[in-house]
Each structure stands twice: as C-alpha cells, then as structure tokens.
Design a protein around this motif. Structure first.
Motif, short mmCIF file in Angstrom:
data_model
loop_
_atom_site.label_atom_id
_atom_site.label_comp_id
_atom_site.label_asym_id
_atom_site.label_seq_id
_atom_site.Cartn_x
_atom_site.Cartn_y
_atom_site.Cartn_z
N ASN A 37 0.84 -1.18 0.00
CA ASN A 37 0.00 0.00 0.00
C ASN A 37 0.88 1.24 0.00
OD1 ASN A 37 -1.81 2.02 0.36
ND2 ASN A 37 -2.90 1.05 2.04
N PRO A 38 1.24 1.75 -1.17
CA PRO A 38 2.14 2.90 -1.22
C PRO A 38 1.57 4.15 -0.59
CG PRO A 38 1.29 2.40 -3.41
CD PRO A 38 0.83 1.30 -2.50
N GLN A 39 0.24 4.28 -0.50
CA GLN A 39 -0.36 5.46 0.11
C GLN A 39 -0.03 5.54 1.59
OE1 GLN A 39 -4.52 5.17 -0.75
NE2 GLN A 39 -4.28 5.87 -2.85
N PHE A 40 0.21 4.42 2.22
CA PHE A 40 0.52 4.43 3.64
C PHE A 40 2.00 4.29 3.93
CE2 PHE A 40 -3.75 4.68 4.92
CZ PHE A 40 -3.74 4.97 6.26
N GLY A 41 2.83 4.41 2.88
CA GLY A 41 4.27 4.32 3.07
C GLY A 41 4.80 5.38 4.02
N THR A 42 4.30 6.60 3.90
CA THR A 42 4.77 7.69 4.76
C THR A 42 4.36 7.44 6.20
OG1 THR A 42 4.56 9.24 2.93
CG2 THR A 42 4.69 10.18 5.13
N LEU A 43 3.16 6.97 6.41
CA LEU A 43 2.70 6.69 7.77
C LEU A 43 3.51 5.55 8.38
CD1 LEU A 43 0.70 7.22 10.03
CD2 LEU A 43 -0.84 5.59 8.95
N TYR A 44 3.75 4.50 7.61
CA TYR A 44 4.57 3.39 8.10
C TYR A 44 5.97 3.89 8.43
CZ TYR A 44 6.92 -1.10 8.37
OH TYR A 44 7.65 -2.17 8.81
N ARG A 45 6.54 4.69 7.52
CA ARG A 45 7.88 5.25 7.74
C ARG A 45 7.94 6.04 9.05
NH1 ARG A 45 8.79 9.97 4.20
NH2 ARG A 45 7.82 10.97 5.97
N ASP A 46 6.95 6.88 9.29
CA ASP A 46 6.94 7.69 10.51
C ASP A 46 6.89 6.82 11.76
OD1 ASP A 46 7.04 9.89 8.88
OD2 ASP A 46 4.92 10.41 9.11
N HIS A 47 6.11 5.75 11.72
CA HIS A 47 6.05 4.83 12.86
C HIS A 47 7.38 4.11 13.06
CE1 HIS A 47 1.74 5.50 12.96
NE2 HIS A 47 1.69 4.82 14.09
N VAL A 48 8.00 3.71 11.96
CA VAL A 48 9.29 3.00 12.05
C VAL A 48 10.35 3.90 12.66
CG1 VAL A 48 11.18 2.03 10.68
CG2 VAL A 48 8.83 1.37 10.17
N LEU A 49 10.37 5.15 12.26
CA LEU A 49 11.42 6.07 12.70
C LEU A 49 11.16 6.66 14.09
CD1 LEU A 49 12.07 7.97 9.36
CD2 LEU A 49 13.46 6.16 10.39
N ALA A 50 9.95 6.49 14.61
CA ALA A 50 9.61 7.11 15.90
C ALA A 50 10.41 6.51 17.06
CB ALA A 50 8.11 6.98 16.17
N ILE A 51 10.66 5.21 17.02
CA ILE A 51 11.41 4.55 18.09
C ILE A 51 12.32 3.50 17.46
CG2 ILE A 51 9.64 4.91 19.87
CD1 ILE A 51 8.84 1.96 19.48
N VAL A 52 13.30 3.04 18.24
CA VAL A 52 14.18 1.97 17.76
C VAL A 52 13.39 0.67 17.74
CG1 VAL A 52 16.29 0.67 18.23
CG2 VAL A 52 16.22 3.14 18.67
N ARG A 53 13.45 -0.04 16.63
CA ARG A 53 12.69 -1.29 16.48
C ARG A 53 13.61 -2.38 15.96
NH1 ARG A 53 7.09 -0.10 16.37
NH2 ARG A 53 6.67 2.11 16.08
N ASP A 54 13.30 -3.62 16.35
CA ASP A 54 14.02 -4.76 15.77
C ASP A 54 13.14 -5.38 14.69
OD1 ASP A 54 12.12 -6.36 17.06
OD2 ASP A 54 13.49 -7.00 18.62
N VAL A 55 13.63 -6.41 14.06
CA VAL A 55 12.93 -7.02 12.92
C VAL A 55 11.53 -7.49 13.32
CG1 VAL A 55 12.97 -8.94 11.30
CG2 VAL A 55 15.06 -7.69 11.77
N GLU A 56 11.41 -8.11 14.47
CA GLU A 56 10.10 -8.60 14.91
C GLU A 56 9.12 -7.44 15.10
OE1 GLU A 56 13.00 -9.63 16.36
OE2 GLU A 56 13.03 -11.68 15.58
N ASP A 57 9.61 -6.31 15.63
CA ASP A 57 8.75 -5.12 15.80
C ASP A 57 8.27 -4.60 14.45
OD1 ASP A 57 9.22 -5.19 18.56
OD2 ASP A 57 10.87 -3.75 18.45
#
Length: 139
Positions: A37-57
């Motif tokens: 879903n490319p429309q939600f790429g920015t939203l996903y990106r913002d969530h990913v960058l908000a905190i440190v995450r590992d692969v499972e997260d």
C-alpha cells in the motif's frame, strides 16, 4: 521481486487501515499482495522512525497497519539516522543499491570485524565442483 510481479495490473479497492489506534477506510491498490500500500508508506515510515525497532517489531507493525514491512522498511532507510544491518549486505554493492544505502559521508561501524575477511572472501568467491568444470571445458 515476486511481490512486485504480483502488483502488476492493480486496480483500486477500499480497505481498512490501522492508524493511530483506529481503523480508517482508504482507497488502496488492489493486487495479489494484500500488504502493499504505497499510500501508507509515509505513515509506516513515521512509525518505524519514531522509536528503535528490531525485525520482529517491524513485522508486527506491518501486520497492524496492513502494510508491507519489507518494502515499507526498505523505503524508510533513506530517512533513518542509524541503520543496522548484516555487514554482508553492506559489502555487496548490488544490495546497497537496492536498499538505497550510500556510504559516502557516512560513518560505518562494523561489529564482529574478526569475521570480515571471511565474509569478503565468501562474497567474492564461487565454488565449482568437478562436473561443472567438465561441463565448462566441454563447451
């Protein structure tokens, strides 16, 4: 790349998308891949960058957002301040290009560097058995 093949000839459909602990309806591409879903790429990106995450997260976040964690995370690399990855991926020019990683003006820290020479050798080596050599010689 199989994911990209499944997305050819997409149409649109309405789907529920997880956003800020709520589901909202959006227009999304219809394809064989339910998570692209490319429309939600920015939203996903913002969530990913908000905190440190590992692969499972990242996988769990993708499931919760009905978004592809592989492509979503891959598209996020250019915005990250710190990227952690296996150094085999860093050593391969093709992999760096696919991931959008540019080493120029960046600091690279290699953990477990005692394995580095072996990894470089494996990356640039090929094993041939006798039958392959015979086939090549016959041609």
């Amino acid at each position: 790349d199989r994911c990209l093949d499944m997305m050819k000839g997409m149409t649109s459909k309405k789907v529920k998308q997880f956003y800020e602990n709520n589901f909202i309806k959006i227009k999304a591409p219809e394809s064989s891949c339910h998570a692209y879903n490319p429309q939600f790429g920015t939203l996903y990106r913002d969530h990913v960058l908000a905190i440190v995450r590992d692969v499972e997260d990242l996988i769990e976040l993708g499931r919760n957002m009905n978004s592809c964690p592989y492509y979503g995370t891959r598209d996020t690399i250019g915005y990250a301040e710190v990227v952690v990855l296996p150094y085999q991926s860093l050593l391969s020019k093709e992999t760096r290009e696919v991931l959008g990683i540019d080493l120029k003006n960046n600091i690279v820290i290699i953990d477990e560097a005692h394995n580095l020479i072996e990894s470089v050798a494996q990356l640039h080596s090929i094993k041939l058995d006798g039958s392959r050599i015979s086939q090549a010689n016959a041609q």
